[in-house]
Design a protein around this motif. Structure first.
Motif, PDB file in Angstrom:
ATOM      1  N   ASP A 237       0.832  -1.202   0.000  1.00  0.00           N
ATOM      2  CA  ASP A 237       0.000   0.000   0.000  1.00  0.00           C
ATOM      3  C   ASP A 237       0.872   1.260   0.000  1.00  0.00           C
ATOM      4  N   PHE A 238       1.958   1.256   0.792  1.00  0.00           N
ATOM      5  CA  PHE A 238       2.831   2.432   0.886  1.00  0.00           C
ATOM      6  C   PHE A 238       3.467   2.753  -0.456  1.00  0.00           C
ATOM      7  N   PHE A 239       4.089   1.748  -1.101  1.00  0.00           N
ATOM      8  CA  PHE A 239       4.779   2.012  -2.369  1.00  0.00           C
ATOM      9  C   PHE A 239       3.800   2.367  -3.484  1.00  0.00           C
ATOM     10  N   THR A 240       2.582   1.830  -3.428  1.00  0.00           N
ATOM     11  CA  THR A 240       1.570   2.212  -4.418  1.00  0.00           C
ATOM     12  C   THR A 240       1.191   3.677  -4.243  1.00  0.00           C
ATOM     13  N   ARG A 241       1.068   4.129  -3.011  1.00  0.00           N
ATOM     14  CA  ARG A 241       0.767   5.533  -2.746  1.00  0.00           C
ATOM     15  C   ARG A 241       1.915   6.441  -3.232  1.00  0.00           C
ATOM     16  N   CYS A 242       3.157   5.947  -3.049  1.00  0.00           N
ATOM     17  CA  CYS A 242       4.304   6.718  -3.561  1.00  0.00           C
ATOM     18  C   CYS A 242       4.213   6.876  -5.071  1.00  0.00           C
ATOM     19  N   PHE A 247       3.099  10.319  -9.764  1.00  0.00           N
ATOM     20  CA  PHE A 247       2.299  10.484 -10.971  1.00  0.00           C
ATOM     21  C   PHE A 247       1.608  11.847 -10.968  1.00  0.00           C
ATOM     22  N   ASP A 248       1.133  12.288  -9.789  1.00  0.00           N
ATOM     23  CA  ASP A 248       0.426  13.566  -9.699  1.00  0.00           C
ATOM     24  C   ASP A 248       0.605  14.117  -8.291  1.00  0.00           C
ATOM     25  N   GLN A 249       1.404  15.179  -8.182  1.00  0.00           N
ATOM     26  CA  GLN A 249       1.702  15.763  -6.876  1.00  0.00           C
ATOM     27  C   GLN A 249       0.446  16.276  -6.161  1.00  0.00           C
ATOM     28  N   SER A 250      -0.569  16.647  -6.937  1.00  0.00           N
ATOM     29  CA  SER A 250      -1.787  17.175  -6.318  1.00  0.00           C
ATOM     30  C   SER A 250      -2.515  16.117  -5.497  1.00  0.00           C
ATOM     31  N   ALA A 251      -2.137  14.846  -5.668  1.00  0.00           N
ATOM     32  CA  ALA A 251      -2.800  13.768  -4.928  1.00  0.00           C
ATOM     33  C   ALA A 251      -2.218  13.581  -3.540  1.00  0.00           C
ATOM     34  N   PHE A 284       4.683   8.538   6.273  1.00  0.00           N
ATOM     35  CA  PHE A 284       4.273   9.690   5.475  1.00  0.00           C
ATOM     36  C   PHE A 284       4.728   9.494   4.033  1.00  0.00           C
ATOM     37  N   VAL A 285       3.810   9.703   3.103  1.00  0.00           N
ATOM     38  CA  VAL A 285       4.089   9.490   1.681  1.00  0.00           C
ATOM     39  C   VAL A 285       4.475  10.828   1.054  1.00  0.00           C
ATOM     40  N   SER A 286       5.749  10.904   0.651  1.00  0.00           N
ATOM     41  CA  SER A 286       6.235  12.156   0.049  1.00  0.00           C
ATOM     42  C   SER A 286       6.520  11.996  -1.433  1.00  0.00           C
ATOM     43  N   GLY A 287       6.432  10.786  -1.886  1.00  0.00           N
ATOM     44  CA  GLY A 287       6.788  10.517  -3.276  1.00  0.00           C
ATOM     45  C   GLY A 287       8.180   9.931  -3.377  1.00  0.00           C
ATOM     46  N   SER A 288       8.976  10.031  -2.294  1.00  0.00           N
ATOM     47  CA  SER A 288      10.321   9.452  -2.267  1.00  0.00           C
ATOM     48  C   SER A 288      10.199   7.940  -2.236  1.00  0.00           C
ATOM     49  N   ASP A 289      10.988   7.265  -3.059  1.00  0.00           N
ATOM     50  CA  ASP A 289      10.903   5.806  -3.186  1.00  0.00           C
ATOM     51  C   ASP A 289      11.718   5.147  -2.084  1.00  0.00           C
ATOM     52  N   CYS A 290      11.336   5.424  -0.834  1.00  0.00           N
ATOM     53  CA  CYS A 290      12.098   4.853   0.273  1.00  0.00           C
ATOM     54  C   CYS A 290      11.214   4.766   1.516  1.00  0.00           C
ATOM     55  N   LEU A 291      11.350   3.627   2.240  1.00  0.00           N
ATOM     56  CA  LEU A 291      10.615   3.430   3.485  1.00  0.00           C
ATOM     57  C   LEU A 291      11.614   3.049   4.566  1.00  0.00           C
ATOM     58  N   ASP A 292      11.768   3.959   5.529  1.00  0.00           N
ATOM     59  CA  ASP A 292      12.665   3.683   6.645  1.00  0.00           C
ATOM     60  C   ASP A 292      11.869   2.904   7.691  1.00  0.00           C
ATOM     61  N   LEU A 293      12.108   1.591   7.746  1.00  0.00           N
ATOM     62  CA  LEU A 293      11.331   0.724   8.631  1.00  0.00           C
ATOM     63  C   LEU A 293      11.536   1.049  10.102  1.00  0.00           C
ATOM     64  N   LEU A 294      12.678   1.641  10.438  1.00  0.00           N
ATOM     65  CA  LEU A 294      12.968   1.977  11.834  1.00  0.00           C
ATOM     66  C   LEU A 294      12.837   3.470  12.104  1.00  0.00           C
ATOM     67  N   GLY A 295      12.328   4.223  11.103  1.00  0.00           N
ATOM     68  CA  GLY A 295      12.219   5.666  11.246  1.00  0.00           C
ATOM     69  C   GLY A 295      10.856   6.090  11.758  1.00  0.00           C
ATOM     70  N   ASP A 296      10.380   7.241  11.250  1.00  0.00           N
ATOM     71  CA  ASP A 296       9.098   7.796  11.678  1.00  0.00           C
ATOM     72  C   ASP A 296       7.963   7.106  10.923  1.00  0.00           C
TER      73      ASP A 296
END
Length: 653
Positions: A237-242, A247-251, A284-296
């Motif tokens: 779900d996270f990477f799909t949202r990214c 695809f569209d920053q307005s989303a 938080f989904v920023s569009g960055s293709d990265c998920l810090d599993l131990l972060g926020d």
């Protein structure tokens, strides 16, 4: 009357029809020889009767809910063939002596043996009498029986074999328990087959597991996969949202939880298990293709994501900060294991340990269980004989009563006892109605019952803890002045239980000649009182309307016209003159004056009495029973004299 068979029948006349008397053993023995056209009934339902319901079910061979002429004849002939002393059929005794069963035939010998078995199983081996009550709870009869021909085996069926008992317990633990005739939990052939088929499939699946050496994580794959499976959908779900944000920053505002949604979530209690927080993205989904599993990350998912990082992400990718490419590598690493898990047959027996399943298959005791099931089926004939024994015991008690309510209505008309279609007694409006019949469909029944020419009260009866009961009561004495829809009474069923009864429908017909005599005067008084009430109401409304409009009655405007006074005088004079002529005529009668009064009363009441007499002469029980599904074969009138017996009114002494 004498039939062509040579047997001389005795008949009694009741209900405007000749009916066969059943008072001797010979009458019962020859019942099949009685001309079918002389039977009072050709069919009756198995429900709605105060009779041995189990016997009715037994006699209903085709299970269509009806007892027919052929059923009654066959049951009578069979009972007579099975008894030495048939006079017990007239007694209606609860018990049947084993010594009275005719054992000159193989069937009779089997019935005697079955009777001995039943008594032995019930703890009465020395008794010589089998009673109806002995069959009230069949679990007692089969309590110590390993096999009882019901297609179900229990622990007793294992014959004390510890290994087989353990296997039985395993199968029972993963199957839906079935109750056998002894009341114990058991299993059937389908349960045995499904268990062994499932066990073989389960072991085959376990054996198909790829070797640990083929996995990226080797022996640690199982534990790592558990962590992976716990967060797989959330990370997808996270990477799909990214991808959507790129695809569209307005989303971005829609992909992440906005201030309004957070305000709603935070308006209630928020904890580590908050369902509302759980639905938000893993991070938080920023569009960055990265998920810090131990972060926020989402607080609700923090621990699961940390476990996944330690058990799977780091071992596979060497980092807890994973990109989408890393995520695809992790999924590929677990793909073989996922495919193997997807092939799991998920058999019910999977609840049992792998070691125990392998042991069961190695021993292969399925044949022993199927043999037990065959042994259970082998005693079907013996169990069937027990059912026949029950039939004979019940016929010995109730056959005569059935014939006296089926071949004729002897119990109803001649013996004047409660017939099987009489369901109880209704106490209402100072009387007791004994002709009360249970009704399933009031609308359907009342359409037919209207032809009975009886005064009918349809009542719904209520009792705490019981389903509502509908009855129709025939009122044959008293008057109908206070009988209205909504009237309450008390109904006592044949077991003596009281029910709150409320009248829901009335079919109006004459109750008696006396009621018909007074009915014209009652109708006149009712009409007069209604007219007075109408006039008074109209006057009251006029006055009220005038007061509301502020009108004041002016004496000048209310003066009576002279012509009106003259007209009233003429009318009063005419009425007075007519009254005088009538009184004069009566005075001239002299000593015959009482006869004159009687003549006037008869002139008023006689038409009503004649109509009532005609209807009362046609009052008939048959439509009441036909409406319940009976097939009445002759007349069943209820005349005035007999009707007085069916409804009791108070007697002052």
């Amino acid at each position: 009357m004498k039939e062509d068979t040579g047997y001389r029948w005795k008949f009694f006349k009741a209900g405007s029809a000749y009916q066969a008397s059943i008072n001797s053993v010979e009458d019962i023995e020859n019942i099949g020889m009685l001309d079918r056209k002389l039977w009072s009934t050709l069919a009756c339902p198995t429900s709605g009767l105060f009779f041995d319901s189990k016997l009715l079910q037994i006699l209903d061979a085709d299970a269509d809910g009806r007892i027919r002429y052929g059923d009654a004849v066959a049951a009578t002939q069979w009972a007579c063939n099975m008894l030495k002393d048939r006079s017990t059929l007239l007694d209606g005794a609860d018990g049947l002596k084993i010594s009275n069963i005719d054992d000159s035939s193989d069937e009779g010998k089997t019935l005697v043996a079955s009777a001995r078995t039943v008594l032995s199983n019930l703890g009465k081996p020395d008794s010589d009498e089998v009673c109806v009550a002995d069959f009230a709870d069949t679990t007692k009869i089969f309590a110590d029986s390993a096999f009882n021909a019901d297609g179900i085996i229990t622990k007793l069926s294992c014959g004390g074999d510890a290994s087989l008992e353990a296997l039985f317990a395993d199968i029972l633990s993963v199957s839906e328990p079935k109750k056998d005739r002894s009341g114990r939990d058991g299993i059937n052939s389908d349960d045995v087959k499904n268990f062994f088929d499932g066990a073989k499939a389960q072991i085959a699946w376990l054996d198909s597991k790829p070797a640990a050496s083929t996995y990226t994580l080797g022996a640690e794959t199982d534990a790592a996969y558990a962590s992976f499976a716990a967060v797989k959908d959330k990370i997808d779900d996270f990477f799909t949202r990214c991808d959507i944000v790129r695809f569209d920053q307005s989303a971005a505002s829609a992909v992440n939880a906005g201030a309004e949604r957070f305000a709603k979530i935070l308006s209630g209690n928020v904890g580590d298990n908050s369902a509302a927080l759980s639905e938000l993205p893993a991070a938080f989904v920023s569009g960055s293709d990265c998920l810090d599993l131990l972060g926020d990350v989402n607080p609700v998912w923090r621990k699961l994501l940390a476990d996944f990082a330690e058990n799977a992400a780091k071992p596979v990718c060497g980092t807890a900060k994973i990109s989408k490419a890393n995520w695809l590598d992790i999924k590929a690493a677990f793909a073989p294991h996922s495919a193997w898990l997807a092939a799991n047959p998920n058999a019910a027996c999977a609840k049992i340990s792998e070691a125990r399943l392998r042991e069961i298959l190695a021993q292969d005791r399925s044949s022993a269980l199927f043999a037990a099931l065959e042994s259970d089926a082998a005693v079907a004939a013996e169990v069937a004989e027990i059912a026949k024994l029950e039939k004979l015991v019940r016929l010995n008690k109730s056959l005569c009563s059935l014939l006296r309510n089926f071949v004729s209505f002897q119990e109803f008309y001649k013996d004047k006892t409660d017939a099987i279609f009489q369901f109880g007694k209704l106490y209402i409006d100072g009387r007791m109605c004994s002709l009360c019949i249970k009704v399933d469909d009031v609308a359907k029944h009342s359409a037919m019952a209207a032809m009975s020419y009886g005064y009918l009260l349809y009542c719904v009866c209520k009792r705490k803890g019981e389903a509502d009961l509908n009855i129709v009561a025939v009122v044959t004495a008293g008057d109908s002045d206070n009988l209205i829809v909504g009237k309450n009474g008390v109904f006592y069923d044949r077991n003596g239980r009281d029910w709150d009864a409320t009248v829901t429908k009335i079919v109006d017909n004459p109750i008696g000649i006396a009621q018909a005599f007074f009915s014209p005067y009652k109708r006149f008084l009712k009409w007069a009182s209604e007219q007075i009430a109408k006039r008074a109401l109209a006057a009251d409304q006029n006055v009220a309307a005038g007061l509301e409009k502020g009108k004041i009655v002016d004496e000048k405007t209310k003066k009576i016209d002279i012509g009106t006074v003259a007209a009233l005088g003429v009318a009063v004079g005419g009425i007075t003159t007519a009254f005088g002529v009538i009184v004069g005529a009566f005075v001239k009668l002299g000593v015959w004056m009482p006869l004159g009064i009687i003549g006037v009363l008869l002139a008023i009441s006689l038409p009503s009495m004649i109509i009532a007499a005609m209807k009362l002469s046609q009052r008939n029980l048959a439509p009441l029973l036909d409406g319940n599904g009976w097939a009445i074969n002759n007349k069943a009138n209820v005349n005035i004299l007999f009707g007085a017996h069916l409804t009791q009114t108070p007697k002052r002494r």
